[in-house]
Structures are given as C-alpha cells and as structure tokens.
Design an enzyme around this catalytic site. Structure first.
Site, mmCIF file in Angstrom:
data_model
loop_
_atom_site.group_PDB
_atom_site.id
_atom_site.type_symbol
_atom_site.label_atom_id
_atom_site.label_comp_id
_atom_site.label_asym_id
_atom_site.label_seq_id
_atom_site.Cartn_x
_atom_site.Cartn_y
_atom_site.Cartn_z
ATOM 1 N N CYS A 9 -2.196 -13.883 -2.926
ATOM 2 C CA CYS A 9 -1.935 -14.364 -1.568
ATOM 3 C C CYS A 9 -3.290 -14.706 -0.941
ATOM 4 O O CYS A 9 -4.316 -14.695 -1.620
ATOM 5 C CB CYS A 9 -1.156 -13.343 -0.744
ATOM 6 S SG CYS A 9 -2.073 -11.875 -0.248
ATOM 7 N N ARG A 15 0.756 -9.363 1.334
ATOM 8 C CA ARG A 15 1.801 -9.857 0.430
ATOM 9 C C ARG A 15 1.552 -9.529 -1.033
ATOM 10 O O ARG A 15 2.437 -8.980 -1.705
ATOM 11 C CB ARG A 15 1.972 -11.370 0.616
ATOM 12 C CG ARG A 15 2.551 -11.743 1.959
ATOM 13 C CD ARG A 15 2.479 -13.248 2.151
ATOM 14 N NE ARG A 15 1.099 -13.723 2.111
ATOM 15 C CZ ARG A 15 0.364 -13.987 3.185
ATOM 16 N NH1 ARG A 15 0.874 -13.817 4.382
ATOM 17 N NH2 ARG A 15 -0.868 -14.423 3.072
#
Length: 65
Positions: A9, A15
């Site tokens: 990410c 994430r």
C-alpha cells in the site's frame, strides 16, 4: 516450495500490514505457515519504522488477529 506473498500500500501502516496480519492469521489456522513467506511494504517512505496505525491494530485485536 515456499510461496512468497507481498502486500503493498502507500505507507505500510494500515492496509498492507492489515492484509498481512489477516493472511498470517488464516494460514496459521490452517497450519500452512511453513508454505508461505509473507511481508508487507509501502510505496512511499513517509512512515518507515513506524508501527501499524493504532486504529487498525485495535480493529485487528477485536477480530482476534
């Protein structure tokens, strides 16, 4: 043979570490940890050395990850 898996990410504090944690949790449940090499990374260097976002850590803990 070991499968290598990299979650990516932007900053590697939300994430991708979350995806790594979920995947590790799943393969541990299935006793497949010896078959995978899992990591996460960010495309930018803004958060190098920082832990995962505290909100993401809390969400993962609530889910037993």
């Amino acid at each position: 043979m070991t499968t290598k898996l990299l979650f990516v990410c932007l900053g590697n504090i939300c994430r991708s570490p979350a995806a790594e944690g979920v995947f590790l949790h799943l393969i541990e449940q299935r006793q497949l940890t010896d078959q995978f090499l899992v990591d996460s990374a960010g495309t930018g260097g803004w958060h190098v050395g920082n832990p995962a976002d505290r909100r993401m850590q809390a969400a993962a803990r609530r889910r037993g990850i």
